[in-house]
Design a protein around this motif. Structure first.
Motif, mmCIF file in Angstrom:
data_model
loop_
_atom_site.group_PDB
_atom_site.id
_atom_site.type_symbol
_atom_site.label_atom_id
_atom_site.label_comp_id
_atom_site.label_asym_id
_atom_site.label_seq_id
_atom_site.Cartn_x
_atom_site.Cartn_y
_atom_site.Cartn_z
ATOM 1 N N LYS A 41 0.831 -1.218 0.000
ATOM 2 C CA LYS A 41 0.000 0.000 0.000
ATOM 3 C C LYS A 41 0.864 1.267 0.000
ATOM 4 C CE LYS A 41 -1.957 -1.199 3.945
ATOM 5 N NZ LYS A 41 -1.225 -2.426 4.272
ATOM 6 N N THR A 42 1.793 1.332 0.959
ATOM 7 C CA THR A 42 2.652 2.515 1.056
ATOM 8 C C THR A 42 3.507 2.659 -0.195
ATOM 9 O OG1 THR A 42 2.688 2.429 3.455
ATOM 10 C CG2 THR A 42 4.495 3.604 2.401
ATOM 11 N N THR A 43 4.003 1.537 -0.699
ATOM 12 C CA THR A 43 4.834 1.569 -1.904
ATOM 13 C C THR A 43 4.053 2.181 -3.067
ATOM 14 O OG1 THR A 43 5.984 -0.401 -1.133
ATOM 15 C CG2 THR A 43 6.237 0.157 -3.464
ATOM 16 N N PHE A 80 1.845 11.285 5.956
ATOM 17 C CA PHE A 80 2.563 10.018 6.065
ATOM 18 C C PHE A 80 2.007 9.140 7.174
ATOM 19 C CE2 PHE A 80 5.530 12.786 3.923
ATOM 20 C CZ PHE A 80 6.008 11.970 2.925
ATOM 21 N N GLN A 81 2.426 7.865 7.097
ATOM 22 C CA GLN A 81 1.972 6.855 8.048
ATOM 23 C C GLN A 81 2.314 7.257 9.496
ATOM 24 O OE1 GLN A 81 3.328 3.063 6.702
ATOM 25 N NE2 GLN A 81 2.004 1.909 8.071
ATOM 26 N N HIS A 82 3.539 7.657 9.709
ATOM 27 C CA HIS A 82 3.904 8.116 11.053
ATOM 28 C C HIS A 82 4.293 9.568 10.919
ATOM 29 C CE1 HIS A 82 3.742 4.008 12.289
ATOM 30 N NE2 HIS A 82 4.513 3.696 11.269
ATOM 31 N N LEU A 160 -3.010 9.915 1.639
ATOM 32 C CA LEU A 160 -3.050 9.777 3.092
ATOM 33 C C LEU A 160 -2.674 8.353 3.470
ATOM 34 C CD1 LEU A 160 -6.560 11.471 3.607
ATOM 35 C CD2 LEU A 160 -4.336 12.589 3.509
ATOM 36 N N ASP A 161 -1.550 8.210 4.156
ATOM 37 C CA ASP A 161 -1.082 6.872 4.527
ATOM 38 C C ASP A 161 -1.408 6.610 5.998
ATOM 39 O OD1 ASP A 161 0.068 4.432 4.642
ATOM 40 O OD2 ASP A 161 2.051 5.062 3.947
ATOM 41 N N GLU A 162 -2.468 5.893 6.241
ATOM 42 C CA GLU A 162 -2.937 5.583 7.592
ATOM 43 C C GLU A 162 -2.888 6.810 8.492
ATOM 44 O OE1 GLU A 162 -2.402 1.867 9.205
ATOM 45 O OE2 GLU A 162 -1.490 0.980 7.441
HETATM 46 MG MG LIG Z 1 2.340 1.116 4.898
#
Ligand SMILES: [Mg+2]
Ligand SMILES: Nc1ncnc2c1ncn2[C@@H]1O[C@H](COP(=O)(O)OP(=O)(O)OP(=O)(O)O)[C@@H](O)[C@H]1O
Length: 369
Positions: A41-43, A80-82, A160-162
């Motif tokens: 997903k992130t990729t 980002f995710q974090h 939007l990553d998580e």
């Molecule tokens: Mg990810």
């Protein structure tokens, strides 16, 4: 802006993180990428943003080949995710950052930047907090600042990553509803990553289910839930049961008896029957149906979940009934038939659904074989 992902492959070393991924995203659509950890997903998001370049395949923004555009030119808003905000900047400066660092010829005047940042803080319901620093905000407020910051550059695409991954369930739910409202008001094309199926099904116009670097299914939340195309999607989205059955002259048999379900055009042989716990009817005096003994019963909100033992060597089955219908005493015999179901044949199966693996493990533990 419309985004077209065409036959994308991404290798890290020799490991294919994405393999032959194609996806058309319409302008203004809110798309959720849903899949287990490591599914890519992130990729995929980073490739759309231009933070990674593909090993093969193309990405188009509108009619233009995005590979000819730098990250800056793609004009992406990214959460980002974090995500970390700039700790030493106020909320207002965080939101204004993307505009302030633009080259002089594309940078709005300072007063305009301030006005836009304040408008966005109003949109994300943080008016009055513009002078605070990130450390003086709650987690949910910080995520909203991050979103305002991503939207400040008037992005072609919002990624939007998580974004709500680290927040507790209640706050997540509120932000989710609120994100949908904001999306409807601003109309940004948005790709949203989550591994929370409820979040994806509630929020998105269309859901993309990913597994092992590939897309398993793309569809509206209803299509994904009601018509899963593979054992993986059946197992991953919502609850489901699976049973080994055989087909004979268009009838479905469980062990030594037909169960009253027909699959007229299916050739004879073995198959796996999938059905959801709530897609069943109870049958009185079962001639041709499934039947099992109650081994567990729990009340979940408005329904009762019964666990049934269908016999040695078979995985237990869960069914869902209105609480007043459920005879929940242990070892009661319950006869039922799926009302909505799907068969998968072995050769269709590209990979084992996690649930099947779990079921097999349970089977082994029980039979010791
Ligand atoms: Mg990810
Ligand atoms: N920079 C990298 N170098 C090597 N391997 C990578 C790199 N980035 C990702 N991978 C691998 O590619 C696969 C997909 O990773 P990705 O981050 O896209 O997964 P994800 O679906 O976002 O997972 P999660 O839900 O845990 O965030 C994983 O197996 C991961 O280990």
């Amino acid at each position: 802006m419309e985004v077209r992902v065409q036959k994308i492959r991404k290798e890290f070393g020799r490991f294919p993180a994405l393999d032959d991924v194609s996806l058309d995203i319409r302008s203004g659509e809110l798309i959720a990428l849903l899949g287990p950890s490591g599914s890519g997903k992130t990729t995929l998001l980073r490739l759309v943003a231009g933070l990674e370049s593909p090993t093969g395949g193309m990405i188009f923004f509108g009619d233009e080949d995005a590979s000819k555009k730098s990250v800056q030119e793609r004009n992406i808003g990214f959460v980002f995710q974090h995500y970390a905000l700039f700790r030493h900047m106020t909320v207002l400066d965080n939101v204004a950052f993307g505009l302030k660092v633009r080259p002089a010829n594309r940078r709005p005047p300072a007063a305009e930047i301030r006005r836009r940042a304040l408008d966005l803080l109003d949109l994300v319901q943080l008016s009055g907090l513009e002078k605070r620093y990130p450390a003086q905000l709650s987690g949910g407020q910080r995520q909203r600042v991050a979103l305002a910051r991503a939207m400040a550059v008037e992005p072609n695409v919002l990624l939007l990553d998580e974004p709500f991954g680290a927040l507790d369930a209640q706050v997540r739910k509120e932000l989710r509803r609120w994100l949908r409202e904001i999306h409807d008001r601003t109309g940004h094309t948005t790709i949203f990553v989550t591994h929370d199926q409820e979040e994806a099904l509630e929020l998105a116009d269309r859901v993309v289910v990913m597994s092992n670097g590939a897309i398993e299914q793309v569809g509206t939340p209803d299509e994904i839930y009601d018509y899963p195309v593979s054992p993986f999607v059946y197992g991953f989205i919502g609850q489901s049961n699976c049973l080994k059955v055989t087909l004979s002259s268009g009838e479905i048999w469980f062990e030594d008896r037909p169960i009253g379900l027909r699959a007229a055009h299916e050739p004879d042989g073995s198959a796996t029957l999938y059905f959801r716990p709530h897609d069943i009817e109870l049958i009185d005096g079962c001639g041709g149906c499934l039947a099992g003994l109650v081994t567990g019963s729990r009340r979940v909100a408005g329904t009762r979940h019964l666990e049934l033992d269908l016999g040695r060597g078979h995985p237990s089955v869960e069914i869902e009934l209105p609480p007043e219908r459920a005879t929940a005493a242990d070892h009661t015999r319950i006869a039922f038939r799926p009302t909505k179901w799907k068969l998968f044949r072995k050769e269709e199966k590209q990979q084992q659904a996690p649930q099947e693996v779990e079921t097999r493990a349970r089977e082994l533990a029980r039979t010791g074989t």
